[in-house]
Design a protein around this motif. Structure first.
Motif, PDB file in Angstrom:
ATOM      1  N   PHE A 139      30.025 -21.297  69.326  1.00  0.00           N
ATOM      2  CA  PHE A 139      29.786 -19.988  68.729  1.00  0.00           C
ATOM      3  C   PHE A 139      28.301 -19.735  68.540  1.00  0.00           C
ATOM      4  O   PHE A 139      27.467 -20.644  68.622  1.00  0.00           O
ATOM      5  CB  PHE A 139      30.509 -19.864  67.385  1.00  0.00           C
ATOM      6  CG  PHE A 139      29.906 -20.726  66.292  1.00  0.00           C
ATOM      7  CD1 PHE A 139      28.903 -20.248  65.471  1.00  0.00           C
ATOM      8  CD2 PHE A 139      30.350 -22.027  66.099  1.00  0.00           C
ATOM      9  CE1 PHE A 139      28.344 -21.038  64.478  1.00  0.00           C
ATOM     10  CE2 PHE A 139      29.798 -22.831  65.108  1.00  0.00           C
ATOM     11  CZ  PHE A 139      28.792 -22.333  64.291  1.00  0.00           C
ATOM     12  N   TYR A 140      28.002 -18.480  68.256  1.00  0.00           N
ATOM     13  CA  TYR A 140      26.638 -18.043  67.960  1.00  0.00           C
ATOM     14  C   TYR A 140      26.719 -17.126  66.754  1.00  0.00           C
ATOM     15  O   TYR A 140      27.607 -16.263  66.681  1.00  0.00           O
ATOM     16  CB  TYR A 140      26.066 -17.293  69.165  1.00  0.00           C
ATOM     17  CG  TYR A 140      24.660 -16.764  68.986  1.00  0.00           C
ATOM     18  CD1 TYR A 140      23.561 -17.500  69.410  1.00  0.00           C
ATOM     19  CD2 TYR A 140      24.428 -15.516  68.423  1.00  0.00           C
ATOM     20  CE1 TYR A 140      22.266 -17.014  69.268  1.00  0.00           C
ATOM     21  CE2 TYR A 140      23.138 -15.015  68.274  1.00  0.00           C
ATOM     22  CZ  TYR A 140      22.061 -15.770  68.695  1.00  0.00           C
ATOM     23  OH  TYR A 140      20.773 -15.286  68.548  1.00  0.00           O
ATOM     24  N   TYR A 141      25.800 -17.287  65.802  1.00  0.00           N
ATOM     25  CA  TYR A 141      25.814 -16.433  64.611  1.00  0.00           C
ATOM     26  C   TYR A 141      24.394 -16.253  64.097  1.00  0.00           C
ATOM     27  O   TYR A 141      23.664 -17.224  63.919  1.00  0.00           O
ATOM     28  CB  TYR A 141      26.680 -17.062  63.509  1.00  0.00           C
ATOM     29  CG  TYR A 141      26.764 -16.206  62.260  1.00  0.00           C
ATOM     30  CD1 TYR A 141      27.658 -15.144  62.187  1.00  0.00           C
ATOM     31  CD2 TYR A 141      25.942 -16.437  61.159  1.00  0.00           C
ATOM     32  CE1 TYR A 141      27.739 -14.339  61.057  1.00  0.00           C
ATOM     33  CE2 TYR A 141      26.017 -15.639  60.024  1.00  0.00           C
ATOM     34  CZ  TYR A 141      26.915 -14.592  59.985  1.00  0.00           C
ATOM     35  OH  TYR A 141      26.983 -13.800  58.874  1.00  0.00           O
ATOM     36  N   GLN A 142      24.034 -15.004  63.886  1.00  0.00           N
ATOM     37  CA  GLN A 142      22.727 -14.695  63.313  1.00  0.00           C
ATOM     38  C   GLN A 142      22.883 -13.523  62.354  1.00  0.00           C
ATOM     39  O   GLN A 142      23.596 -12.551  62.645  1.00  0.00           O
ATOM     40  CB  GLN A 142      21.707 -14.326  64.389  1.00  0.00           C
ATOM     41  CG  GLN A 142      21.279 -15.471  65.285  1.00  0.00           C
ATOM     42  CD  GLN A 142      20.402 -16.486  64.578  1.00  0.00           C
ATOM     43  OE1 GLN A 142      19.788 -16.179  63.562  1.00  0.00           O
ATOM     44  NE2 GLN A 142      20.336 -17.689  65.110  1.00  0.00           N
ATOM     45  N   LYS A 143      22.211 -13.612  61.225  1.00  0.00           N
ATOM     46  CA  LYS A 143      22.247 -12.558  60.216  1.00  0.00           C
ATOM     47  C   LYS A 143      20.823 -12.229  59.796  1.00  0.00           C
ATOM     48  O   LYS A 143      20.046 -13.115  59.470  1.00  0.00           O
ATOM     49  CB  LYS A 143      23.062 -13.033  59.008  1.00  0.00           C
ATOM     50  CG  LYS A 143      23.009 -12.126  57.790  1.00  0.00           C
ATOM     51  CD  LYS A 143      23.829 -12.722  56.660  1.00  0.00           C
ATOM     52  CE  LYS A 143      23.695 -11.945  55.372  1.00  0.00           C
ATOM     53  NZ  LYS A 143      24.514 -12.508  54.282  1.00  0.00           N
ATOM     54  N   LEU A 144      20.491 -10.939  59.812  1.00  0.00           N
ATOM     55  CA  LEU A 144      19.168 -10.499  59.399  1.00  0.00           C
ATOM     56  C   LEU A 144      19.298  -9.624  58.167  1.00  0.00           C
ATOM     57  O   LEU A 144      19.994  -8.603  58.195  1.00  0.00           O
ATOM     58  CB  LEU A 144      18.470  -9.710  60.513  1.00  0.00           C
ATOM     59  CG  LEU A 144      17.870 -10.534  61.649  1.00  0.00           C
ATOM     60  CD1 LEU A 144      18.965 -11.051  62.568  1.00  0.00           C
ATOM     61  CD2 LEU A 144      16.866  -9.725  62.439  1.00  0.00           C
ATOM     62  N   GLY A 145      18.647 -10.040  57.087  1.00  0.00           N
ATOM     63  CA  GLY A 145      18.668  -9.267  55.850  1.00  0.00           C
ATOM     64  C   GLY A 145      17.254  -9.071  55.341  1.00  0.00           C
ATOM     65  O   GLY A 145      16.288  -9.603  55.894  1.00  0.00           O
ATOM     66  N   GLY A 146      17.153  -8.316  54.257  1.00  0.00           N
ATOM     67  CA  GLY A 146      15.839  -8.014  53.710  1.00  0.00           C
ATOM     68  C   GLY A 146      15.215  -9.180  52.958  1.00  0.00           C
ATOM     69  O   GLY A 146      14.020  -9.204  52.721  1.00  0.00           O
ATOM     70  N   ARG A 147      16.033 -10.161  52.573  1.00  0.00           N
ATOM     71  CA  ARG A 147      15.529 -11.307  51.836  1.00  0.00           C
ATOM     72  C   ARG A 147      16.503 -12.455  52.027  1.00  0.00           C
ATOM     73  O   ARG A 147      17.654 -12.254  52.404  1.00  0.00           O
ATOM     74  CB  ARG A 147      15.384 -10.974  50.352  1.00  0.00           C
ATOM     75  CG  ARG A 147      16.681 -10.486  49.706  1.00  0.00           C
ATOM     76  CD  ARG A 147      16.418  -9.822  48.354  1.00  0.00           C
ATOM     77  NE  ARG A 147      17.638  -9.479  47.659  1.00  0.00           N
ATOM     78  CZ  ARG A 147      18.347  -8.386  47.882  1.00  0.00           C
ATOM     79  NH1 ARG A 147      17.973  -7.538  48.831  1.00  0.00           N
ATOM     80  NH2 ARG A 147      19.438  -8.131  47.190  1.00  0.00           N
ATOM     81  N   ASN A 148      16.077 -13.675  51.761  1.00  0.00           N
ATOM     82  CA  ASN A 148      16.937 -14.824  51.969  1.00  0.00           C
ATOM     83  C   ASN A 148      18.026 -14.928  50.904  1.00  0.00           C
ATOM     84  O   ASN A 148      19.185 -15.193  51.208  1.00  0.00           O
ATOM     85  CB  ASN A 148      16.107 -16.110  51.994  1.00  0.00           C
ATOM     86  CG  ASN A 148      15.244 -16.204  53.226  1.00  0.00           C
ATOM     87  OD1 ASN A 148      15.629 -15.716  54.274  1.00  0.00           O
ATOM     88  ND2 ASN A 148      14.078 -16.809  53.100  1.00  0.00           N
ATOM     89  N   ALA A 149      17.666 -14.735  49.646  1.00  0.00           N
ATOM     90  CA  ALA A 149      18.643 -14.841  48.567  1.00  0.00           C
ATOM     91  C   ALA A 149      19.419 -13.536  48.439  1.00  0.00           C
ATOM     92  O   ALA A 149      18.830 -12.457  48.428  1.00  0.00           O
ATOM     93  CB  ALA A 149      17.936 -15.151  47.249  1.00  0.00           C
TER      94      ALA A 149
END
Length: 271
Positions: A168-178
């Motif tokens: 599998f492949y998974y990537q998540k981009l958010g505004g901050r880590n926490a």
């Protein structure tokens, strides 16, 4: 004071659901923030039938009241799902948040739903009059809207075992880590045999909806992994031309660029 019902069995919960407008409540990580005045809740926390993780031979079945923490600790839960769950918020939220809640609140940022989508997952729904099982794609209509009827409850998320152990492949981009809320998240599962792509999924959230890019998947099946890896950027460019992106927390162009880059990276990883 919070008003509500606390059934001891699934049948009792379905009976209550059929005759009241009580709001289903398990972990409540989203509902407790809203808590509309005068709301009446249907507390599902103590229903054992909704808290099980089982293997029926064909499907891994995850109950709607299973928390993310419990799923992370269970060996039956597939690696892709665990990867997605491990990036959900902080431990306190994972201790309370549930699979049913992640589906039912119809957020287009629901990480467990993206993983289930990439795994060809289904959701089992039940009412006092019967039950039905639908694909994740069919259940989630758009942000804030699902096909769940007023007399139904989410019972289980079903994950095909044939998909659960694949790379599998998974990537998540958010505004901050926490406590990051996904601006764009990408998941894929693939099966390469004798160097040829036999099956592949491309799933994305971040456009106000969940999307499986079926046309891109169909175009990849039957091609050699080596050819796709060597031409990953060109493949991604050709697929992106047919994808629609909308503005949300970030611009449509930002989403387009990110998805192109993630798709390129994903195709490069096939092996």
């Amino acid at each position: 004071m919070v008003n509500g019902y606390k059934p001891g069995s699934l049948q009792e919960a379905l009976d209550i659901r059929s005759r009241t407008d009580a709001i289903p409540y398990a972990g409540g990580t989203d509902l407790m923030v809203r808590n509309p005045k005068g709301a009446v809740y249907l507390f599902l926390n103590d229903i054992e039938a909704l808290k099980q993780i089982t293997d029926d031979g064909d499907m891994i079945r995850i109950g709607a009241a299973v928390t993310f923490t419990r799923a992370l600790e269970n060996d039956l839960v597939p690696p892709l799902m665990k990867e997605a769950l491990s990036q959900i918020a902080a431990p306190a939220i994972r201790n309370a948040g549930t699979f049913g809640g992640n589906l039912g609140n119809a957020s287009d940022k629901a990480d467990s739903v993206l993983a289930a989508l990439a795994l060809d997952g289904r959701v089992r729904l039940a009412s006092a009059g019967g039950e039905r099982t639908v694909r994740i794609e069919e259940f989630f209509v758009k942000r804030g809207e699902t096909i769940l009827r007023d007399d139904e409850l989410i019972v289980e998320v079903l994950l095909p075992k044939s998909r659960c152990s694949l790379p599998f492949y998974y990537q998540k981009l958010g505004g901050r880590n926490a406590l990051a809320i996904s601006r764009v998240a990408f998941a894929g599962v693939y099966d390469v045999q004798d160097g040829v792509i036999r099956s592949i999924s491309v799933a994305v959230i971040g456009e106000g909806k969940f999307t499986r890019y079926r046309e891109a998947e169909a175009a990849l099946i039957g091609r050699t992994a080596e050819e796709v890896k060597e031409n990953a950027a060109a493949c991604a460019d050709s697929f992106i031309r047919n994808m629609t992106f909308t503005r949300g927390r970030v611009s449509a162009e930002y989403r387009r660029t990110v998805v192109r880059n993630l798709l390129t990276d994903y195709l490069t990883s096939l092996g």
